[in-house]
Scaffold this active site. Structure first.
Site, short mmCIF file in Angstrom:
data_model
loop_
_atom_site.label_atom_id
_atom_site.label_comp_id
_atom_site.label_asym_id
_atom_site.label_seq_id
_atom_site.Cartn_x
_atom_site.Cartn_y
_atom_site.Cartn_z
N GLU A 1 -6.12 10.59 -14.18
CA GLU A 1 -6.46 10.77 -13.43
C GLU A 1 -6.10 11.32 -13.23
OE1 GLU A 1 -7.98 7.47 -11.23
OE2 GLU A 1 -8.32 8.66 -9.35
N ASP B 1 -4.23 0.79 -10.00
CA ASP B 1 -5.75 0.77 -9.57
C ASP B 1 -6.07 0.10 -11.15
OD1 ASP B 1 -5.40 0.93 -7.33
OD2 ASP B 1 -6.67 2.76 -6.98
N GLU C 1 1.04 -1.45 -0.53
CA GLU C 1 -0.35 -0.32 -0.22
C GLU C 1 0.67 1.41 0.21
OE1 GLU C 1 -3.00 -0.44 -0.98
OE2 GLU C 1 -3.35 -1.82 0.45
N HIS C 2 0.77 2.44 -0.85
CA HIS C 2 1.31 3.83 -1.07
C HIS C 2 2.44 2.93 -1.33
CE1 HIS C 2 -1.79 6.63 0.21
NE2 HIS C 2 -2.23 5.90 0.62
N THR C 3 2.67 2.06 -2.11
CA THR C 3 4.21 1.55 -2.26
C THR C 3 4.27 2.25 -4.00
OG1 THR C 3 3.60 -0.45 -2.31
CG2 THR C 3 5.02 0.13 -0.70
N SER D 1 -11.59 0.41 -6.44
CA SER D 1 -11.22 1.86 -7.55
C SER D 1 -12.14 1.15 -8.29
CB SER D 1 -10.59 0.60 -8.16
OG SER D 1 -8.65 0.47 -7.25
N GLY E 1 -12.52 2.13 -2.01
CA GLY E 1 -11.05 1.68 -1.50
C GLY E 1 -10.85 0.52 -2.89
N SER F 1 -13.11 4.34 -9.75
CA SER F 1 -13.12 5.33 -10.92
C SER F 1 -12.18 4.68 -11.74
CB SER F 1 -11.84 6.61 -9.92
OG SER F 1 -10.87 5.53 -9.00
C1 GLA Z 1 -5.08 4.35 -4.33
C2 GLA Z 1 -4.21 4.86 -5.56
C3 GLA Z 1 -3.31 3.43 -6.33
C4 GLA Z 1 -2.50 3.07 -4.44
C5 GLA Z 1 -3.16 2.96 -3.44
C6 GLA Z 1 -2.56 3.30 -2.15
O1 GLA Z 1 -5.64 3.22 -4.75
O2 GLA Z 1 -4.96 5.02 -6.47
O3 GLA Z 1 -2.65 3.95 -6.70
O4 GLA Z 1 -1.80 4.12 -3.91
O5 GLA Z 1 -4.04 4.29 -3.39
O6 GLA Z 1 -1.60 1.32 -2.53
#
Ligand code: GLA
Length: 391
Positions: free
Chosen positions: A159, A171, A33-35, A125, A123, A127
């Site tokens: 986006e 995503d 996550e957030h990587t 996705s 969360g 979009s």
């Molecule tokens: C959202 C973002 C992704 C990713 C996650 C965190 O889903 O769209 O690109 O950064 O958060 O892992």
């Protein structure tokens, strides 16, 4: 679940033209996550929720966008499409058109009907699913076949540049490239990936805290800025480190005192998460589900404590799952600050698990959650039921 045949008849009766229909799934991230924007690793899977896009050509110079979810239609001139977002749902398809136009394509006149069942703001996705479905539909109409990783990058850019969220590639990539019954270990640096089969004995149980998350919101953006701050500090000493992907815990020991305390914590999450994600893929590939569960638990703690991207409800949802029969691993999935937890659960226990977790969560928080038992679905594609080519 969505129904292409129904969207076909909606589109036909609204526009009088036979559409081609495309579907793009939402996703759940198992770990990492957030990587992605730190050029690191992620391991998502596509899920059984998707957006459908039905498209047919027009001859009047207009681009007509219809959403069955919003029961709303908007019309634009193909030759002068909006160059900026308006905060409306049409930003998602229009962003894709803006990026395609920027790539030198002439946007033709068409009717597009969108219909999705990916829960919004959860969360999962929604979009990215709209963007990828739109991109597939429009590129089919103009007869351009982008390789899937390139298509995903174009959708991410729509986006970033049009919708105004600073998301990474995860995503859009998984929506465009998923393989059924597999998670995908993606190297966000060069977009190479490895499939990690999810055994048939394992269910993906997705538990929605019902706390809305928004990645256009400030928290996601501020986390990304902190991650980038940490990378910039390390780069002053080691110029080869452009992203936290290249950094180590040793770098944090040495140079952490030059960062803000928050940047240091965020960096610790990203650096350890990258290692965990690669290890989790190994564990899944080698059927070491115990190790996978352990890594997911560690990832949740890191996400909650170092990255501070969880919330009380998500922590409760993870905690309440711990001693339920069949649990392999649980953690908050996606951009953070609400949304869903992902639970890997032994298939034979999945139903009871979902029911018990729902009851426990409602008793603890007073919120009735939505809990979905999913399987890893395939990536975006033209839907079989589509009748004719549009070109
Ligand atoms: C959202 C973002 C992704 C990713 C996650 C965190 O889903 O769209 O690109 O950064 O958060 O892992």
């Amino acid at each position: 679940m969505y129904d292409p045949a129904q969207l076909r008849s909606i589109h036909l009766s609204r526009f009088g033209d036979e559409p081609a229909i495309f579907a793009a799934p939402g996703r759940v991230n198992i770990i990492g996550e957030h990587t992605d924007y730190a050029e690191g690793f992620v391991m998502p899977a596509a899920i059984d929720f998707a957006t459908l896009a039905a498209i047919s050509p027009r001859a009047d110079g207009k681009v007509v966008l219809y959403s069955e979810n919003y029961a709303e239609q908007r019309e634009f001139e193909a030759s002068s499409l909006p160059a900026e977002r308006s905060g409306h749902w049409t930003d998602y398809p229009l962003g894709v058109l803006a990026v395609l136009a920027g790539e030198g394509h002439t946007i033709p006149s068409f009717s597009l009907s969108l219909w999705g069942d990916v829960p919004l703001g959860s969360g999962l996705s929604s979009s990215a699913a709209i963007e990828v479905a739109t991109a597939l539909a429009v590129t089919a109409l103009i007869d351009v076949g982008y390789p899937r990783p390139v298509l995903a990058r174009l959708c991410q850019r729509s986006e970033n540049e049009f919708v105004g969220s600073s998301c990474g590639i995860m995503d859009q990539f998984i929506s465009a490239n998923a393989a059924e019954n597999n998670a995908l270990l993606l190297d966000c640096r060069d977009l190479t990936f490895r499939l990690a089969p999810i055994p048939a004995s394992v269910a993906l149980v997705i538990a929605n805290t019902m706390v809305q998350h928004a990645i256009t919101g400030g928290e996601y953006t501020s986390r990304r800025a902190q991650v980038e701050e940490a990378a910039a500090v390390i780069a002053r000493h080691r110029p080869e480190v452009r992203f936290l992907r290249d950094a180590t815990l040793d770098d944090l020991e040495r140079y952490g005192s030059e960062m803000s305390p928050l940047a240091l914590k965020r960096a610790r999450h990203v650096i350890t998460e990258n290692t965990r994600t690669v290890a989790a893929a190994e564990a899944l590939i080698h059927h070491d589900l115990k190790e996978l569960g352990r890594l997911m638990a560690e990832a949740h703690v890191s996400y909650s404590q170092d990255f501070e991207a969880s919330c009380e409800e998500a922590d409760a949802m993870v905690e309440l799952a711990q001693d339920l029969p069949g649990l392999i691993g649980a953690r908050l999935t996606g951009g953070g600050f609400g949304g869903c937890t992902v639970n890997l659960v032994e298939q034979q226990h999945a139903r009871e698990f979902a029911a018990a977790l729902g009851q426990r969560y409602a008793a603890r928080t007073g919120i009735i959650p939505q809990i979905h038992i999913c399987h890893a679905s395939g990536g975006a594609n033209r839907v079989q039921e589509s009748i004719q080519a549009v070109t």
